[in-house]
Design a protein around this motif. Structure first.
Motif, mmCIF file in Angstrom:
data_model
loop_
_atom_site.group_PDB
_atom_site.id
_atom_site.type_symbol
_atom_site.label_atom_id
_atom_site.label_comp_id
_atom_site.label_asym_id
_atom_site.label_seq_id
_atom_site.Cartn_x
_atom_site.Cartn_y
_atom_site.Cartn_z
ATOM 1 N N ALA A 105 4.818 22.247 -1.895
ATOM 2 C CA ALA A 105 5.539 21.760 -3.072
ATOM 3 C C ALA A 105 5.744 20.261 -2.945
ATOM 4 O O ALA A 105 5.783 19.721 -1.829
ATOM 5 C CB ALA A 105 6.885 22.466 -3.224
ATOM 6 N N ASN A 106 5.848 19.603 -4.082
ATOM 7 C CA ASN A 106 6.112 18.161 -4.134
ATOM 8 C C ASN A 106 7.146 17.920 -5.224
ATOM 9 O O ASN A 106 7.056 18.502 -6.308
ATOM 10 C CB ASN A 106 4.869 17.340 -4.472
ATOM 11 N N ARG A 111 1.020 11.684 -3.414
ATOM 12 C CA ARG A 111 1.661 12.858 -2.833
ATOM 13 C C ARG A 111 0.669 13.555 -1.916
ATOM 14 O O ARG A 111 -0.554 13.336 -2.014
ATOM 15 C CB ARG A 111 2.166 13.806 -3.912
ATOM 16 N N VAL A 112 1.174 14.406 -1.032
ATOM 17 C CA VAL A 112 0.328 15.162 -0.099
ATOM 18 C C VAL A 112 -0.313 16.299 -0.881
ATOM 19 O O VAL A 112 0.372 17.207 -1.373
ATOM 20 C CB VAL A 112 1.161 15.704 1.089
ATOM 21 N N GLY A 145 0.813 -1.216 0.000
ATOM 22 C CA GLY A 145 0.000 0.000 0.000
ATOM 23 C C GLY A 145 0.840 1.257 0.000
ATOM 24 O O GLY A 145 2.025 1.238 -0.338
ATOM 25 N N ASP A 146 0.217 2.362 0.394
ATOM 26 C CA ASP A 146 0.873 3.672 0.393
ATOM 27 C C ASP A 146 1.484 3.970 1.757
ATOM 28 O O ASP A 146 0.972 3.520 2.793
ATOM 29 C CB ASP A 146 -0.124 4.769 0.023
ATOM 30 N N ASN A 147 2.567 4.753 1.748
ATOM 31 C CA ASN A 147 3.281 5.080 2.976
ATOM 32 C C ASN A 147 3.723 6.546 2.939
ATOM 33 O O ASN A 147 3.992 7.093 1.870
ATOM 34 C CB ASN A 147 4.510 4.176 3.120
ATOM 35 N N LYS A 158 -4.597 12.663 -0.243
ATOM 36 C CA LYS A 158 -3.520 12.344 -1.178
ATOM 37 C C LYS A 158 -4.048 12.399 -2.601
ATOM 38 O O LYS A 158 -5.231 12.158 -2.858
ATOM 39 C CB LYS A 158 -2.906 10.978 -0.885
ATOM 40 N N VAL A 159 -3.152 12.734 -3.529
ATOM 41 C CA VAL A 159 -3.461 12.745 -4.950
ATOM 42 C C VAL A 159 -2.322 12.033 -5.665
ATOM 43 O O VAL A 159 -1.242 11.826 -5.108
ATOM 44 C CB VAL A 159 -3.637 14.178 -5.501
#
Length: 200
Positions: free
Chosen positions: A131-132, A125-126, A35-37, A115-116
Protein backbone atom coordinates in the motif's frame (compact mmCIF):
# COMPACT_ATOMS: atom_id res chain seq x y z
CA UNK A 1 13.61 -0.37 38.00
CA UNK A 2 12.86 3.33 37.66
CA UNK A 3 14.90 6.01 35.94
CA UNK A 4 14.55 9.62 34.92
CA UNK A 5 15.57 10.03 31.26
CA UNK A 6 17.49 13.20 32.12
CA UNK A 7 19.70 11.17 34.49
CA UNK A 8 20.30 8.22 32.15
CA UNK A 9 19.26 4.59 32.51
CA UNK A 10 22.57 2.85 33.23
CA UNK A 11 21.77 0.00 30.82
CA UNK A 12 23.90 -1.06 27.83
CA UNK A 13 21.23 0.26 25.41
CA UNK A 14 18.37 2.75 25.66
CA UNK A 15 15.20 0.80 26.61
CA UNK A 16 12.74 3.53 25.51
CA UNK A 17 12.09 2.30 21.98
CA UNK A 18 11.95 -1.31 23.22
CA UNK A 19 9.11 -0.32 25.55
CA UNK A 20 7.05 1.47 22.89
CA UNK A 21 6.57 -1.47 20.51
CA UNK A 22 5.67 -2.67 18.01
CA UNK A 23 5.86 0.44 15.84
CA UNK A 24 4.72 0.56 12.20
CA UNK A 25 7.37 1.70 9.74
CA UNK A 26 6.67 4.63 7.46
CA UNK A 27 8.84 4.21 4.39
CA UNK A 28 8.84 7.83 3.27
CA UNK A 29 9.51 8.76 -0.36
CA UNK A 30 10.10 12.34 -1.44
CA UNK A 31 11.27 14.34 -4.44
CA UNK A 32 13.23 17.57 -4.38
CA UNK A 33 15.74 19.66 -6.23
CA UNK A 34 18.47 17.08 -5.64
CA UNK A 35 16.35 14.13 -6.82
CA UNK A 36 14.31 11.32 -5.30
CA UNK A 37 14.74 9.97 -1.77
CA UNK A 38 13.44 6.99 0.22
CA UNK A 39 13.97 6.37 3.95
CA UNK A 40 12.28 4.36 6.75
CA UNK A 41 10.94 5.99 9.92
CA UNK A 42 9.67 3.96 12.88
CA UNK A 43 8.18 6.96 14.66
CA UNK A 44 5.17 6.78 12.31
CA UNK A 45 1.43 6.29 12.54
CA UNK A 46 -2.04 7.26 11.34
CA UNK A 47 -3.61 10.01 13.45
CA UNK A 48 -7.10 10.79 12.05
CA UNK A 49 -9.87 9.35 9.84
CA UNK A 50 -11.64 12.36 8.28
CA UNK A 51 -9.74 13.64 6.51
CA UNK A 52 -7.23 10.77 6.74
CA UNK A 53 -3.96 11.98 8.24
CA UNK A 54 -0.59 10.49 9.15
CA UNK A 55 2.54 11.58 10.97
CA UNK A 56 6.20 10.66 11.15
CA UNK A 57 9.09 12.06 13.16
CA UNK A 58 12.70 12.54 12.12
CA UNK A 59 15.15 12.51 15.01
CA UNK A 60 18.61 13.19 13.58
CA UNK A 61 20.42 15.38 11.07
CA UNK A 62 22.93 15.06 8.22
CA UNK A 63 25.79 17.48 7.65
CA UNK A 64 24.61 18.15 4.07
CA UNK A 65 21.04 18.96 5.25
CA UNK A 66 21.68 21.26 8.21
CA UNK A 67 19.15 20.70 11.00
CA UNK A 68 17.46 17.58 9.59
CA UNK A 69 17.69 14.73 7.06
CA UNK A 70 16.78 14.39 3.38
CA UNK A 71 13.10 13.51 3.88
CA UNK A 72 12.16 16.54 5.97
CA UNK A 73 14.35 18.85 3.87
CA UNK A 74 12.56 17.79 0.68
CA UNK A 75 9.10 17.97 2.25
CA UNK A 76 9.90 21.54 3.32
CA UNK A 77 10.77 22.23 -0.31
CA UNK A 78 7.79 20.57 -2.02
CA UNK A 79 5.07 20.11 0.59
CA UNK A 80 4.39 16.49 -0.39
CA UNK A 81 5.50 12.96 0.47
CA UNK A 82 4.40 9.34 0.11
CA UNK A 83 4.20 6.67 2.82
CA UNK A 84 5.05 3.23 1.47
CA UNK A 85 3.96 0.32 3.67
CA UNK A 86 6.74 -2.20 4.38
CA UNK A 87 6.07 -5.91 4.02
CA UNK A 88 8.26 -8.62 5.52
CA UNK A 89 9.49 -9.67 2.07
CA UNK A 90 10.96 -6.17 1.56
CA UNK A 91 12.85 -6.03 4.87
CA UNK A 92 16.31 -6.06 3.29
CA UNK A 93 15.43 -3.35 0.78
CA UNK A 94 13.94 -1.23 3.56
CA UNK A 95 17.07 -1.67 5.64
CA UNK A 96 19.28 -0.71 2.70
CA UNK A 97 17.43 2.60 2.37
CA UNK A 98 18.28 3.50 5.98
CA UNK A 99 21.89 4.21 4.95
CA UNK A 100 22.99 7.83 5.32
CA UNK A 101 23.65 8.44 1.64
CA UNK A 102 24.69 11.88 0.36
CA UNK A 103 21.85 14.23 -0.59
CA UNK A 104 20.87 13.52 -4.19
CA UNK A 105 21.83 9.84 -4.18
CA UNK A 106 18.72 7.81 -5.02
CA UNK A 107 17.88 5.13 -2.43
CA UNK A 108 15.44 3.48 -4.85
CA UNK A 109 18.39 2.69 -7.11
CA UNK A 110 20.72 1.81 -4.23
CA UNK A 111 18.20 -0.75 -2.91
CA UNK A 112 17.20 -2.08 -6.36
CA UNK A 113 13.59 -0.92 -6.03
CA UNK A 114 11.27 -0.05 -8.89
CA UNK A 115 9.57 3.30 -8.48
CA UNK A 116 6.43 4.67 -10.13
CA UNK A 117 4.78 8.06 -10.04
CA UNK A 118 2.09 9.01 -7.56
CA UNK A 119 -1.33 10.07 -8.88
CA UNK A 120 -2.19 13.15 -6.78
CA UNK A 121 1.27 14.55 -5.99
CA UNK A 122 4.62 14.96 -7.75
CA UNK A 123 6.45 12.21 -5.89
CA UNK A 124 7.74 8.67 -6.49
CA UNK A 125 6.41 5.61 -4.67
CA UNK A 126 7.61 2.02 -4.18
CA UNK A 127 5.93 0.09 -7.00
CA UNK A 128 5.76 -3.28 -5.21
CA UNK A 129 4.64 -2.02 -1.78
CA UNK A 130 1.38 -3.52 -0.49
CA UNK A 131 0.00 0.00 0.00
CA UNK A 132 1.04 3.61 -0.57
CA UNK A 133 -0.41 6.76 0.98
CA UNK A 134 0.08 9.93 -1.06
CA UNK A 135 0.24 12.91 1.29
CA UNK A 136 0.22 16.67 1.31
CA UNK A 137 2.14 18.08 4.26
CA UNK A 138 -0.08 20.05 6.64
CA UNK A 139 2.43 20.93 9.37
CA UNK A 140 6.06 20.50 10.31
CA UNK A 141 6.44 20.91 14.06
CA UNK A 142 9.76 21.44 15.86
CA UNK A 143 9.94 19.05 18.82
CA UNK A 144 12.11 19.32 21.91
CA UNK A 145 15.65 18.22 21.11
CA UNK A 146 18.30 19.29 18.65
CA UNK A 147 17.08 17.64 15.44
CA UNK A 148 13.58 16.37 16.26
CA UNK A 149 10.87 17.23 13.71
CA UNK A 150 7.27 16.02 13.48
CA UNK A 151 5.75 15.95 9.99
CA UNK A 152 1.96 15.77 9.60
CA UNK A 153 0.23 15.10 6.30
CA UNK A 154 -3.23 14.66 4.81
CA UNK A 155 -3.69 11.57 2.65
CA UNK A 156 -4.77 12.57 -0.86
CA UNK A 157 -4.46 9.20 -2.59
CA UNK A 158 -4.38 5.55 -1.54
CA UNK A 159 -2.91 2.62 -3.49
CA UNK A 160 -3.58 -0.99 -2.41
CA UNK A 161 -2.02 -4.00 -4.06
CA UNK A 162 -4.73 -6.20 -5.58
CA UNK A 163 -3.52 -9.40 -3.92
CA UNK A 164 -4.03 -7.78 -0.49
CA UNK A 165 -7.75 -7.18 -1.06
CA UNK A 166 -9.81 -10.17 0.13
CA UNK A 167 -13.61 -10.10 0.28
CA UNK A 168 -13.63 -6.32 0.38
CA UNK A 169 -11.06 -5.95 3.17
CA UNK A 170 -7.37 -5.08 3.16
CA UNK A 171 -5.87 -8.33 4.47
CA UNK A 172 -2.52 -7.64 6.14
CA UNK A 173 -1.77 -11.36 6.49
CA UNK A 174 -1.28 -11.42 2.71
CA UNK A 175 1.90 -9.37 3.06
CA UNK A 176 2.85 -9.61 6.76
CA UNK A 177 3.60 -6.04 7.90
CA UNK A 178 7.11 -5.43 9.19
CA UNK A 179 7.21 -3.66 12.56
CA UNK A 180 10.06 -2.08 14.49
CA UNK A 181 10.91 -3.17 18.00
CA UNK A 182 13.75 -1.96 20.19
CA UNK A 183 17.46 -2.07 19.50
CA UNK A 184 17.98 -3.75 16.06
CA UNK A 185 14.93 -5.99 16.41
CA UNK A 186 11.91 -6.30 14.12
CA UNK A 187 8.80 -8.48 13.97
CA UNK A 188 6.27 -9.50 11.33
CA UNK A 189 2.53 -9.77 11.87
CA UNK A 190 1.13 -13.14 10.79
CA UNK A 191 -1.91 -13.78 13.00
CA UNK A 192 -5.01 -11.75 13.84
CA UNK A 193 -7.81 -11.91 16.39
CA UNK A 194 -10.87 -9.70 16.85
CA UNK A 195 -12.53 -8.16 19.88
CA UNK A 196 -16.01 -6.69 19.99
CA UNK A 197 -16.31 -3.35 21.73
CA UNK A 198 -18.84 -3.09 24.58
CA UNK A 199 -21.03 -0.82 22.42
CA UNK A 200 -20.97 -3.00 19.28
Amino acid sequence: MFYRPEDGHGLPHNPFNAIVTPRPIGWISTRGGTGDNLAPYSFFNAVAYVPPQVMFASTSAKSDRGDTKDSVAQIRETGVFCVNIVEYAMRDAMNATSAALPAGEDEFAAAGLEKVECETIDCPRVAAAPANLECRMTQIVKLEGEANWLVLGEVTGVHMRDDCLVDGTFDITRYQPLTRLGYRDYAKITELFSLKRPDD
